[in-house]
Design a protein around this motif. Structure first.
Motif, PDB file in Angstrom:
ATOM      1  N   GLY A  10      56.615 -27.430   1.768  1.00  0.00           N
ATOM      2  CA  GLY A  10      57.566 -26.522   1.170  1.00  0.00           C
ATOM      3  C   GLY A  10      57.489 -25.109   1.709  1.00  0.00           C
ATOM      4  O   GLY A  10      58.434 -24.345   1.644  1.00  0.00           O
ATOM      5  N   ASN A  11      56.341 -24.720   2.261  1.00  0.00           N
ATOM      6  CA  ASN A  11      56.207 -23.370   2.786  1.00  0.00           C
ATOM      7  C   ASN A  11      56.497 -23.289   4.273  1.00  0.00           C
ATOM      8  O   ASN A  11      56.240 -22.282   4.911  1.00  0.00           O
ATOM      9  CB  ASN A  11      54.787 -22.839   2.519  1.00  0.00           C
ATOM     10  N   GLY A  12      57.008 -24.362   4.852  1.00  0.00           N
ATOM     11  CA  GLY A  12      57.377 -24.332   6.253  1.00  0.00           C
ATOM     12  C   GLY A  12      56.262 -24.667   7.209  1.00  0.00           C
ATOM     13  O   GLY A  12      56.441 -24.660   8.407  1.00  0.00           O
ATOM     14  N   GLU A  13      55.042 -24.943   6.708  1.00  0.00           N
ATOM     15  CA  GLU A  13      53.941 -25.276   7.585  1.00  0.00           C
ATOM     16  C   GLU A  13      53.963 -26.762   7.910  1.00  0.00           C
ATOM     17  O   GLU A  13      54.472 -27.584   7.169  1.00  0.00           O
ATOM     18  CB  GLU A  13      52.598 -24.913   6.943  1.00  0.00           C
ATOM     19  N   ASP A 149      44.517 -25.000   8.359  1.00  0.00           N
ATOM     20  CA  ASP A 149      45.817 -24.349   8.345  1.00  0.00           C
ATOM     21  C   ASP A 149      45.654 -22.900   8.799  1.00  0.00           C
ATOM     22  O   ASP A 149      44.558 -22.422   9.059  1.00  0.00           O
ATOM     23  CB  ASP A 149      46.466 -24.441   6.956  1.00  0.00           C
ATOM     24  N   LYS A 150      46.792 -22.188   8.884  1.00  0.00           N
ATOM     25  CA  LYS A 150      46.763 -20.864   9.505  1.00  0.00           C
ATOM     26  C   LYS A 150      45.975 -19.835   8.694  1.00  0.00           C
ATOM     27  O   LYS A 150      45.485 -18.852   9.262  1.00  0.00           O
ATOM     28  CB  LYS A 150      48.193 -20.360   9.722  1.00  0.00           C
ATOM     29  N   THR A 151      45.834 -20.012   7.369  1.00  0.00           N
ATOM     30  CA  THR A 151      45.066 -19.055   6.587  1.00  0.00           C
ATOM     31  C   THR A 151      43.563 -19.298   6.699  1.00  0.00           C
ATOM     32  O   THR A 151      42.770 -18.375   6.523  1.00  0.00           O
ATOM     33  CB  THR A 151      45.466 -19.104   5.099  1.00  0.00           C
ATOM     34  N   TRP A 313      39.108 -10.520   7.249  1.00  0.00           N
ATOM     35  CA  TRP A 313      40.160  -9.509   7.168  1.00  0.00           C
ATOM     36  C   TRP A 313      41.503 -10.074   7.626  1.00  0.00           C
ATOM     37  O   TRP A 313      42.536  -9.882   6.982  1.00  0.00           O
ATOM     38  CB  TRP A 313      39.759  -8.308   8.021  1.00  0.00           C
ATOM     39  N   SER A 314      41.504 -10.794   8.758  1.00  0.00           N
ATOM     40  CA  SER A 314      42.763 -11.344   9.261  1.00  0.00           C
ATOM     41  C   SER A 314      43.314 -12.425   8.335  1.00  0.00           C
ATOM     42  O   SER A 314      44.534 -12.492   8.104  1.00  0.00           O
ATOM     43  CB  SER A 314      42.571 -11.899  10.674  1.00  0.00           C
ATOM     44  N   SER A 315      42.449 -13.269   7.769  1.00  0.00           N
ATOM     45  CA  SER A 315      42.918 -14.288   6.826  1.00  0.00           C
ATOM     46  C   SER A 315      43.570 -13.638   5.607  1.00  0.00           C
ATOM     47  O   SER A 315      44.614 -14.100   5.125  1.00  0.00           O
ATOM     48  CB  SER A 315      41.748 -15.173   6.369  1.00  0.00           C
ATOM     49  N   ARG A 316      42.966 -12.563   5.121  1.00  0.00           N
ATOM     50  CA  ARG A 316      43.538 -11.870   3.967  1.00  0.00           C
ATOM     51  C   ARG A 316      44.902 -11.265   4.309  1.00  0.00           C
ATOM     52  O   ARG A 316      45.859 -11.372   3.530  1.00  0.00           O
ATOM     53  CB  ARG A 316      42.580 -10.772   3.508  1.00  0.00           C
ATOM     54  N   GLY A 321      51.104 -11.803   4.086  1.00  0.00           N
ATOM     55  CA  GLY A 321      52.363 -11.768   4.814  1.00  0.00           C
ATOM     56  C   GLY A 321      52.341 -11.018   6.122  1.00  0.00           C
ATOM     57  O   GLY A 321      53.372 -10.930   6.802  1.00  0.00           O
ATOM     58  N   ARG A 322      51.185 -10.480   6.530  1.00  0.00           N
ATOM     59  CA  ARG A 322      51.084  -9.790   7.815  1.00  0.00           C
ATOM     60  C   ARG A 322      50.668 -10.793   8.870  1.00  0.00           C
ATOM     61  O   ARG A 322      49.507 -10.926   9.234  1.00  0.00           O
ATOM     62  CB  ARG A 322      50.082  -8.640   7.737  1.00  0.00           C
ATOM     63  N   ALA A 323      51.650 -11.530   9.372  1.00  0.00           N
ATOM     64  CA  ALA A 323      51.365 -12.634  10.281  1.00  0.00           C
ATOM     65  C   ALA A 323      50.783 -12.171  11.605  1.00  0.00           C
ATOM     66  O   ALA A 323      50.104 -12.948  12.305  1.00  0.00           O
ATOM     67  CB  ALA A 323      52.642 -13.446  10.536  1.00  0.00           C
TER      68      ALA A 323
END
Length: 461
Positions: A10-13, A149-151, A313-316, A321-323
């Motif tokens: 649903g989130n496009g992933e 996943d990306k996070t 830091w990057s995961s957060r 929303g800061r891809a």
């Protein structure tokens, strides 16, 4: 990749639905830990050379530039060039076997370095180490991108790449202790091998245990390959094609400059650490044990702290929303490392020099975490390992090679004094730091655009 079916969440992933069972996150973290151990041995075998500059130069009668070829030039060229075909293999064949075979090769070639009696013999052995180590990161990047996943991916990358500083720090501490303990007994007699120099024994001791790590990696479960729906049409294009790689890079030229050339210029400052142990020895007259302890402690403390901070830091930021977090934070780190990289070699005493190693190692830990993560986030599924190999190629040609060689060139040809190493290191950082910062910044907008294309959302900013 032909074994996968792809559905969209649903989130496009992407969600890879394979014919087999995809390991869960718990097994993913286990795999990450083993890959981190392999990376630790990789850097242990690579960095142990740096603490033995004096004995090796004296025994083989070589110059600073020739020694830099052992740590950078010849090693770096083969490490990077071999990464390209290995990246293609990792996009097509089981990655765990590629990694396992590579670990066995570099471990044996490290041990063979302990049998070298001439500069050409040692050079060939170090080339073998480079070829073996070229198998690890492209394959590991690809495996991790299929496990998380990306996070979660930046955190997994940070744990994997912690092996850089654990290996480097361990090499400094163990190597310094061993060399310091036996420097008064340069010749050692071993059964079957006979009389050997002390630095020969160090190579044998650190090389052979890697064979056990190779066997451990071979027991891992190979993860199924995930494909984003937006690139399903290209999912079956697994043949090696430099033209396809070039077309992707040319489609996003500024992003490509930032990811590959910007990170490579950043890495020049990190790989100049090949001279850090010798810097303390030449500048302050320290012994191998003392300089190994200081450099090793800085690597073990500040390096992992920087990598874990970068991953957290990057995961957060991505969750918020800061891809573009991975590339943006790398640019910030390039700005942060500039001052300590320039000032550290010029410090007025050994204590301050050791203190300045901490921010240098901290910010140096950002690039190995964030840039491979960023590449995996934007890479087409069929090119993930190959683009990881392109990253290795540019970092290897520019960073691994130029990092040790540039200060050596300044010492040998500009200052014409090996005791001017501190000025050579400072000058090299003063040149490369601003270039790295600018190159990393110019691709931020295109990086965001590529991410938006894959997610089907409008880019921020």
């Amino acid at each position: 990749m032909r074994d996968n079916e792809v559905t969209m969440g649903g989130n496009g992933e992407e969600k890879a639905v394979s014919q087999g069972t995809q390991p869960g996150y718990a097994y993913g973290w286990y795999t990450t830990g083993i890959l981190m151990l392999a990376y630790t041995f990789s850097f242990l075998d690579r960095q142990i050379l740096n603490l033995m500059v004096g004995p090796i130069k004296a025994d083989l009668g070589i110059t600073d530039v020739q020694f830099a070829l052992l740590t950078g030039g010849a090693f770096g060229i083969f490490y990077t060039v071999m990464g390209l075909p290995i990246g293609w293999m990792a996009d097509r064949y089981p990655r765990k076997w590629i990694i396992s075979g590579g670990i066995a090769l570099w471990s044996l070639m490290t041990a063979m370095s302990g049998l070298a009696r001439t500069f050409p013999q040692l050079l060939l052995a170090r080339i073998g180490v480079g070829v073996g180590e070229a198998t690890l990161s492209p394959s590991a990047y690809s495996m991790l991108s299929d496990l998380f996943d990306k996070t979660r991916l930046p955190k997994a990358m940070s744990i994997y790449t912690v092996g850089i500083y654990i290996g480097a720090g361990t090499a400094m501490i163990i190597g310094g202790t061993v060399v310091g303990a036996i420097e008064h007994h340069p010749d050692i007699v071993l059964p079957l091998l006979g009389a050997m120099r002390s630095w020969h024994v160090v190579f044998l001791v650190v090389g052979l245990p890697g064979l056990l790590v190779a066997l451990w990696v071979a027991t891992l479960t190979e993860p199924k390959r995930s494909v984003r729906a937006a690139e399903q049409a290209d999912a079956d294009q697994t043949g090696f094609s430099p033209a396809r790689i070039w077309r992707f890079l040319a489609s996003y030229p500024l992003m490509s400059v930032s990811l590959f050339l910007g990170s490579a210029m950043f890495s020049v400052m990190s790989y100049a650490d090949a001279w850090f142990p010798e810097l303390f020895i030449r500048t302050w007259g320290w012994g191998p044990q003392q300089t190994g302890l200081v450099n090793g402690a800085a690597s073990l403390i500040a390096g992992p702290a920087g990598m874990l901070a970068a991953g957290w830091w990057s995961s957060r930021m991505i969750r918020e929303g800061r891809a573009d977090a991975c590339l943006r934070l790398t640019a910030y780190a390039a700005a942060g490392i500039a001052l300590p990289a320039v000032l550290m070699p010029l410090a007025p005493n050994g204590f301050l020099m050791g203190v300045l190693l901490l921010p240098l190692k901290f910010f140096g830990g950002f690039t190995p975490v964030l840039i491979p993560t960023a590449i995996q986030m934007v890479a087409p599924a069929a090119l993930r390992a190959q683009l990881g190999a392109v990253f290795m190629f540019t970092v290897g040609i520019i960073g691994v090679s130029l990092g040790p060689i540039l200060p050596a060139l300044f010492s040998d040809y500009l200052f014409q004094d090996e005791h001017a190493l501190r000025y050579s290191l400072s000058l090299a950082s003063g040149i490369t730091a601003p270039i790295a910062f600018l190159l990393l910044l110019i691709g931020l907008r295109q990086f965001g655009r590529r991410l938006a294309e894959l997610e089907g959302t409008p880019p921020r900013g």
